[in-house]
Design an enzyme around this catalytic site. Structure first.
Site, mmCIF file in Angstrom:
data_model
loop_
_atom_site.group_PDB
_atom_site.id
_atom_site.type_symbol
_atom_site.label_atom_id
_atom_site.label_comp_id
_atom_site.label_asym_id
_atom_site.label_seq_id
_atom_site.Cartn_x
_atom_site.Cartn_y
_atom_site.Cartn_z
ATOM 1 C CG HIS A 149 0.551 -9.510 -2.551
ATOM 2 N ND1 HIS A 149 0.695 -8.156 -3.041
ATOM 3 C CD2 HIS A 149 -0.328 -9.685 -1.771
ATOM 4 C CE1 HIS A 149 -0.239 -7.567 -2.171
ATOM 5 N NE2 HIS A 149 -0.775 -8.346 -1.498
ATOM 6 C CG ASP A 153 -3.121 -5.255 -2.665
ATOM 7 O OD1 ASP A 153 -2.822 -4.542 -2.079
ATOM 8 O OD2 ASP A 153 -3.776 -6.218 -2.540
ATOM 9 C CG HIS A 191 -1.635 -1.208 1.429
ATOM 10 N ND1 HIS A 191 -2.593 -1.465 2.553
ATOM 11 C CD2 HIS A 191 -2.145 -2.076 0.091
ATOM 12 C CE1 HIS A 191 -3.122 -2.674 2.088
ATOM 13 N NE2 HIS A 191 -3.005 -3.254 1.069
#
Length: 294
Positions: A259, A236, A75
């Site tokens: 991720h 993200d 973030h």
């Protein structure tokens, strides 16, 4: 167009998502060509934000080495990337970035307080020259050449509150602040209970995440956007791609990304020099991509 850093040192304190303890965060200017550097003041170590230093992507993006690490960096990096900042030192006294309100808007406010300073060297960007895609089953992330960089993201959850959502975000600083930065992280109550049983997510609350049970959103204020879930996934991705070391100019497309997939994409891009070009922002590139940084 010149490289940038922040104009002055700024700091804040926030709660860590996993330990639930206060963490001090300090942002400081760096010289040209220094990049984004994380420092652990409690350990006396530092490491650069780049793909080779990513050590875990299971629940967040984590960078570090055998001597220490910093978790939940995406973030903050999303805000730094969204603001087009090339060089900055990030100092923490713990092993995670404070979660703040679960979005990037607090970090945007911190960067606004710090201001932006232009340096004496040309800004570097990464131009995508060939399409690169990474798959895990039906899930994928892809980067393609583009003169109008954007993020096209689709998520699909078998949950009545989320379902299938798609959002297309044209990448500029102003649109990042308006459309993406305020989108909060989200999680399911059943998963939170499991994590807390393992002494994780101890700082999670309705103040820093959108919480969902089997049928509804638990936050009294509801959502900030009707499709806040997919917007947060874009946040993200903006953060994860900042690990390339320069602003990445191409079209990012994802279906049920993560991720892990974002990290694999950065490695796949860098695995072949034909996939990309590191260029300086000369007059021609400013005409073509300048609005990204406006």
């Amino acid at each position: 167009m010149k490289q940038t850093t922040i104009a002055k040192r700024v700091e804040t304190v926030g709660i860590g998502l996993h330990k639930g303890e206060p963490i001090k965060l300090v942002l400081e200017p760096l010289d040209a060509d220094m990049g984004i550097v994380f420092c652990r003041s409690d350990l006396g170590i530092s490491f650069k934000a780049e793909p080779k230093n990513v050590i875990n992507t299971q629940m967040a993006t984590v960078i570090g080495n055998q001597n220490g690490f910093v978790s939940t960096i995406e973030h903050l990096l999303g805000a730094i990337n969204g603001y087009g900042i090339d060089n900055i030192r990030i100092t923490l006294d713990a092993n995670e970035v404070p979660v703040m309100d679960g979005s990037a808007i607090s970090f945007c406010m911190l960067l606004d307080e710090a201001g932006v300073r232009h340096l004496d060297k040309p800004k570097k960007v990464i131009l995508i020259r060939k399409e690169v895609q990474v798959n895990m089953g039906e899930k994928f992330v892809r980067i393609s050449p583009s003169t109008t960089p954007k993020f096209d993201y689709t998520i699909k959850f078998a949950h009545p509150v989320i379902g299938e959502q798609r959002y297309v975000f044209e990448y500029t600083k102003s649109s990042f602040i308006k459309e993406i930065a305020r989108a909060r992280t989200f999680g399911f109550l059943k998963d939170l209970q499991k994590l807390q049983a393992q002494n994780l997510a101890l700082g999670a609350s309705l103040d820093n995440a959108v919480a969902i049970d089997d049928t509804r959103i638990l936050n009294p204020e509801g959502l900030r956007f009707e499709n806040e879930f997919v917007r947060h996934k874009i946040l993200d991705a903006v953060g994860d791609l900042s690990l390339m070391g320069a602003s990445l100019l191409g079209d990012y497309t994802a279906f049920a990304g993560s991720h892990e997939l974002n990290h694999k994409l950065t490695l796949a891009i860098l695995s072949d020099a034909k996939n990309y070009e590191v260029a300086t922002m000369n007059a021609d590139l400013v005409r073509e991509f300048g609005k990204v940084f406006a």
